[in-house]
Structures are given as structure tokens and as C-alpha cells.
Design an enzyme around this catalytic site. Structure first.
Site, mmCIF file in Angstrom:
data_model
loop_
_atom_site.group_PDB
_atom_site.id
_atom_site.type_symbol
_atom_site.label_atom_id
_atom_site.label_comp_id
_atom_site.label_asym_id
_atom_site.label_seq_id
_atom_site.Cartn_x
_atom_site.Cartn_y
_atom_site.Cartn_z
ATOM 1 N N GLU A 1 -4.009 25.457 91.911
ATOM 2 C CA GLU A 1 -3.854 26.273 93.110
ATOM 3 C C GLU A 1 -3.018 25.495 94.130
ATOM 4 O OE1 GLU A 1 -7.371 27.117 95.488
ATOM 5 O OE2 GLU A 1 -6.607 29.139 95.828
ATOM 6 N N LYS B 1 -20.403 28.873 110.086
ATOM 7 C CA LYS B 1 -19.503 27.777 110.440
ATOM 8 C C LYS B 1 -18.066 28.135 110.057
ATOM 9 C CE LYS B 1 -18.039 23.938 108.440
ATOM 10 N NZ LYS B 1 -16.708 23.804 109.028
ATOM 11 N N CYS C 1 -6.400 33.364 99.169
ATOM 12 C CA CYS C 1 -7.028 32.864 97.934
ATOM 13 C C CYS C 1 -6.572 33.686 96.727
ATOM 14 C CB CYS C 1 -8.537 32.816 98.042
ATOM 15 S SG CYS C 1 -9.238 33.932 99.221
HETATM 16 P P1 ADP Z 1 -10.145 24.835 102.154
HETATM 17 O O1 ADP Z 1 -9.319 24.256 101.083
HETATM 18 O O2 ADP Z 1 -10.100 26.293 102.292
HETATM 19 O O3 ADP Z 1 -10.086 24.088 103.449
HETATM 20 P P2 ADP Z 1 -12.769 23.712 101.806
HETATM 21 O O4 ADP Z 1 -13.651 24.048 100.673
HETATM 22 O O5 ADP Z 1 -12.360 22.319 102.002
HETATM 23 O O6 ADP Z 1 -11.578 24.704 101.593
HETATM 24 O O7 ADP Z 1 -13.398 24.218 103.164
HETATM 25 C C1 ADP Z 1 -13.975 25.485 103.352
HETATM 26 C C2 ADP Z 1 -15.130 25.368 104.319
HETATM 27 O O8 ADP Z 1 -16.139 24.546 103.739
HETATM 28 C C3 ADP Z 1 -14.771 24.711 105.639
HETATM 29 O O9 ADP Z 1 -15.469 25.378 106.675
HETATM 30 C C4 ADP Z 1 -15.274 23.291 105.453
HETATM 31 O O10 ADP Z 1 -15.599 22.649 106.671
HETATM 32 C C5 ADP Z 1 -16.524 23.515 104.630
HETATM 33 N N1 ADP Z 1 -16.973 22.363 103.826
HETATM 34 C C6 ADP Z 1 -16.243 21.308 103.371
HETATM 35 N N2 ADP Z 1 -17.017 20.479 102.644
HETATM 36 C C7 ADP Z 1 -18.268 21.022 102.621
HETATM 37 C C8 ADP Z 1 -19.527 20.651 102.005
HETATM 38 N N3 ADP Z 1 -19.631 19.562 101.274
HETATM 39 N N4 ADP Z 1 -20.582 21.468 102.190
HETATM 40 C C9 ADP Z 1 -20.473 22.603 102.899
HETATM 41 N N5 ADP Z 1 -19.345 22.994 103.499
HETATM 42 C C10 ADP Z 1 -18.245 22.229 103.371
#
Ligand code: ADP
Length: 499
Positions: A409, A204, A312
């Protein structure tokens, strides 16, 4: 031709500089978007085909530099994820695990070559959907993505040599979730080793940057991989969670925020799923008195500003030894005035658009906190475009270790400068963070570089350089930056069981 005296020439140069606000203006050199053929609507890539989501939902994906909608993208539901995992499972049992490793390698080599063939189009698309300068997508992201497929293709039939005396076995279905900062490169980091080790995948991409992953799906189709070996589902956090929680997924690989990483770690605890997490960072650069200062300043600029700080491992904290602090700060302040901020498709642009409104709000909030806490900002003087999401490169001085901008961050073009007296103090300050992804050390003395590098609690330490990547070199974090390595022989381990 009449030759001007050097002094007269210098005067002319100064005059032109003043005319253009102290900055040399290049004629605009925009990359054409002509090679990119956008679809109106993108479906999910499941079992070798693009299929409409059972959810029936689509959402717009935009260009963050202009806010224009580029396409509608499917938002996968639990049912869609279930179909993708089933197809990956079937492909694993039916074809991929049974295939001769050298045959598996041929498919992966083919993907690598096709990425190279379509590099121009992929670079432009990456820049349109993510906001990063075309120079970065063209010179770093896309070539490195191809290099990862090449590198891991080479390992597919040599796994027993990678782990002598062991019996490396594939795991099954890998669920992979990636962020928006290196969309295609992160997909390559995840998919290439998984396939080389004999696993099938459900990946994804981030909700804000799905387009190059969907083009990769097309490449997978064109490369004639058996259906279901690679599945790409788009959507938001809920789609990611559905992948993580699916009982038929054997391995979860996640790159993203520490916050979501913790949720995922809790979700997989006790399930027997193998997990790797590559999370946030607050990486430090350390400049010693004996460093080559101009080279160091260039490295710092590259480490935090060239990608809008959307890395990152961005070097967002700078520790300068007191003897050269004044000089380094002066040079940094001069240098940020020459950064070109603007159209990411322009080949001369250094700093592009912030990836999303949400990210921009977060940067703005933290920078305000920095000012409120008494830190002194120095910003690139530039006119930011009216449309889109932008933030002028910012260097903060008068920063204390306890200030939020030195602790949290930011994921934006914001640098905090602090000073130190002794090497011990530098190490202590650099390690004083919950994170531990990367660091940079700048010194003329090789022995000092190695000594300091060994004391830094960071997964990657660069010496007299920064942000250098190579598929043969492992990357990953300590502490709240996660665990597990991607890249190199170490990057095979998360996708194998060693019996
Ligand atoms: P960033 O700050 O890089 O956007 P996130 O951690 O919010 O970091 O998102 C990174 C990825 O994780 C994205 O593909 C997002 O859709 C996905 N994501 C967000 N929440 C969840 C969750 N609870 N479980 C699995 N994947 C998630």
C-alpha cells in the site's frame, strides 16, 4: 465581433496551451479562510466540557500545504483516557441507554443539521489541516458526514425492524480510533451508528488531523447532548492504545493501518470486547477491451489522484486488457498532464498536499523502489510548491505483479498499470494481494460486470465508476483489509448485541 475560422481558433488554443506548459491555466480561486476561527490551544472534550489534559502536554498541528502551525492540541495520557471512558460510562448508565430511542434520534438529527449549517467552515478547516483539495472536502467529506448522521438518526427508533425477531441491545462504551484521510467523515462513520444504537463513545482522531473532530465536539456541545455521551480525546498511538486497553470499553472500532490493526486485534483477544477493523488496501481497477475508455480513464484518475491517493480504497492497481492497453496508457499519460497540483484551498486544485512528512517519505521510498525494480514512471509535469509536502501524480508502466509498488500500500498518488488477456487472469491478478477492500470493473456488458464482481475478493466492487459512497451502502474489507461493515443496516451490527 469578428468570427475566427475554426482552424485559426484551434491554432490560438494550441499557442496558449504551449504558453502555459501544455495546460490551461485558471486564474487562482482560493477559498477564504475567514470563516475558520482557530483557537490557539485545543483541550480534550470530556463529559461535555473542554478540559486541560492531566498530562499537561500539547503538540502542534500543522497545515501540510504550508507547514505552518495551526494550533496546539492536547496529548491525552492514560489518566485522561480513563476520565473520558468514565464519563462515557456514566452517561451511558445515567442517560443514553434509558432515553427513548426517538429522543436519541432527535439529538443525532440535530448534529446532522448543525454540520450542514457549518459546512463551509468545516470544509475549509478540513482542507487546512489535512491538505486535501477544498473541492473534495466541500463536495464529498462534509456533506457525506452530515448524511451519515441523518441516515443513522433514522434508524435509532427502528432497530427492531432492522433485525426482526431479535432483541437488539446497545453494548455500552465504544472506543473509536480513526486515521487522517477523511477526518470528519470517519468520525461520522463511527459516532453516528454508535449513538443510534444507544452506545456512548470515546473517539480519538489522528494526531495529524484533529481539528474537525474538535469542531464536531463543539457541535455536540451546541446540540446539547447529555454530557459524556460523546468524548473526544486527541493524542498519538499511545492514546489510542489506552482506549483499546481500557477495561471499561465494550467495543473497539478502528480504521487505520493493517499493522496497527493487528496490534489491536491481539490486544482485545480474549477480553470479550467487540471489534471492527477497517484497514489498508491495494484495490484494483479492471478495464476490459469493451469498456468506454474515456469514462474508464476518468474513473481511474478519480480513484487514485483526486485525493492524493489518500483513500484506503484508492484504485492503486490498474489491470488493462491487452487490446486497449496502449490506448489506455496513452490517455492516462495525457490526462495526468492536465491535473492541477497545488494549493488545496484553490477551488480548481485536483491534487493537494501529502498529509505529513512521514507519509511523503513512505511514498518517495516506494516510488524509488519501483524505479529500481525497472518500472517506468510517467509523472505530471508541474512545479511543486517549495513549502509543504507534495508528490507529483505518477503512473508506472512495465510493472510486474511481484514489484513492491504492485504489492504494498502506497497511500499516495501513484498508480501501477499491469495488463491481462482473459477475464480469469484479471480476477486472479486482482485477487493476488493480502488486501481486499475495493475494486472497480469497467465493461460495456452488464452481465460481465456482475460475473467478475462476484469473483473479486473485495468488500466493495464498483461497476463503471469508482469511489462512490453513500450512507445506505455498507463498506468494509476482506482478508488483511479488516472485518465488519460501516454504513447501511450492516453498519448497525457492530454496535449491538442481538439477543
Ligand atoms: P495511518 O497510516 O492511517 O496513519 P495508523 O494505523 O498509524 O494509520 O493510525 C491510525 C490511528 O491509529 C491514528 O489515530 C493513530 O494515532 C492510532 N494508533 C497508532 N498506533 C496505535 C496503537 N498501537 N493502538 C491504538 N491506536 C493506535
Amino acid at each position: 465581433m469578428a468570427t475566427e475560422k475554426p482552424a485559426a481558433r484551434l491554432e490560438l488554443v494550441n499557442e496558449r496551451m504551449l504558453q502555459f506548459g501544455g495546460k490551461w491555466q485558471y486564474a487562482s480561486a482560493p477559498e477564504s479562510t475567514e470563516p475558520v476561527k482557530l483557537e490557539k490551544k485545543y483541550n480534550l472534550f470530556i463529559n461535555g466540557k473542554f478540559v486541560a489534559p492531566k498530562s499537561g502536554r500539547y503538540y502542534p498541528t500543522i497545515n501540510p500545504a504550508t507547514e505552518e502551525t495551526l494550533a496546539e492540541v492536547a496529548d491525552a495520557s492514560d489518566t485522561d483516557v480513563d476520565l473520558a471512558v468514565r464519563s462515557a460510562r456514566q452517561a451511558y448508565e445515567k442517560y443514553w441507554r434509558k432515553l427513548k430511542p426517538s429522543e436519541r434520534a432527535k439529538y443525532i438529527f440535530r448534529i446532522a443539521r448543525m454540520i450542514q449549517e457549518r459546512a463551509r467552515e468545516l470544509s475549509i478547516l478540513e482542507t487546512m489541516n489535512g491538505g486535501k483539495p477544498i473541492r473534495m472536502s466541500r463536495d464529498d467529506d462534509i456533506p457525506l458526514a452530515a448524511a451519515h448522521f441523518f441516515y443513522y438518526a433514522g434508524w435509532a427508533d427502528k432497530l427492531e425492524y432492522a433485525f426482526p425477531g431479535r432483541n437488539p441491545q446497545s453494548l455500552g462504551v465504544a472506543g473509536q480510533i480513526i486515521p487522517w484521510n477523511f477526518p470528519l467523515l470517519m468520525a461520522a462513520w463511527k459516532i453516528a451508528p454508535a449513538l443510534a444504537c444507544g452506545n456512548t463513545v470515546v473517539l480519538k482522531p489522528s494526531e495529524t488531523t484533529p481539528l474537525t473532530a474538535l469542531e464536531l465536539a463543539r457541535i455536540v456541545q451546541d446540540a446539547d447532548l447529555p454530557p459524556g455521551v460523546v468524548n473526544i480525546v486527541t493524542g498519538f498511538g499511545a492514546t489510542g492504545a489506552a482506549i483499546v486497553n481500557h477495561p471499561n470499553v465494550n467495543k473497539v472500532a478502528f480504521t487505520g493501518s493493517t499493522e496497527v490493526g493487528k496490534i489491536i486485534q491481539r490486544a482485545v483477544a480474549g477480553t470479550g470486547k467487540k471489534l471492527t477493523l477497517e484497514l489498508g488496501g491495494k484495490s484494483a481497477n479492471i478495464i476490459f477491451n469493451d469498456a468506454a475508455i474515456d469514462q474508464a480513464v476518468e474513473g481511474i484518475i478519480n480513484g487514485i489522484f483526486y485525493n492524493q491517493g489518500h483513500v484506503c480504497c484508492a484504485g492503486s492497481r490498474l489491470f488493462v486488457q491487452e487490446g486497449v492497453a496502449e490506448k489506455v496508457i496513452r490517455k492516462l499519460n495525457d490526462r495526468i498532464q492536465t491535473l492541477r497540483v497545488g494549493d488545496p484551498l484553490d477551488k480548481n486544485t485536483d491534487v493537494g498536499a501529502i498529509n505529513s512528512k512521514m507519509q511523503l517519505d513512505k511514498i518517495t521510498e516506494l516510488v524509488k523502489a519501483g524505479k529500481d525494480e525497472g518500472c517506468v514512471p510517467h509523472q505530471t509535469r508541474c512545479t511543486l510548491p517549495k513549502k509543504g509536502f507534495w508528490f507529483a501524480p505518477t503512473v508506472f508502466t512495465n510493472v510486474a505483479m511481484s514489484n513492491r509498488i504492485a504489492q504494498e500500500e502506497i497511500f499516495g498518488p501513484v498508480l501501477s498499470v499491469l495488463t491481462f488477456r482473459t477475464p480469469e487472469e484479471a480476477v486472479e491478478k486482482a485477487n493476488n494481494t493480502p488486501y481486499g477492500l475495493a475494486a472497480g470493473v469497467w465493461s460495456d456488458k452488464g452481465a460481465k460486470l456482475f460475473k467478475i464482481a462476484n469473483k473479486l475478493r473485495a468488500g466493495v466492487v464498483w461497476g463503471n465508476t469508482y469511489n462512490q459512497f453513500d450512507p445506505t451502502s455498507p463498506f468494509g474489507g476482506y482478508k488483511e483489509s479488516g472485518f465488519g461493515r460501516e454504513g447501511g443496516v450492516q453498519g448497525l451490527l457492530p454496535y449491538l448485541s442481538l439477543e
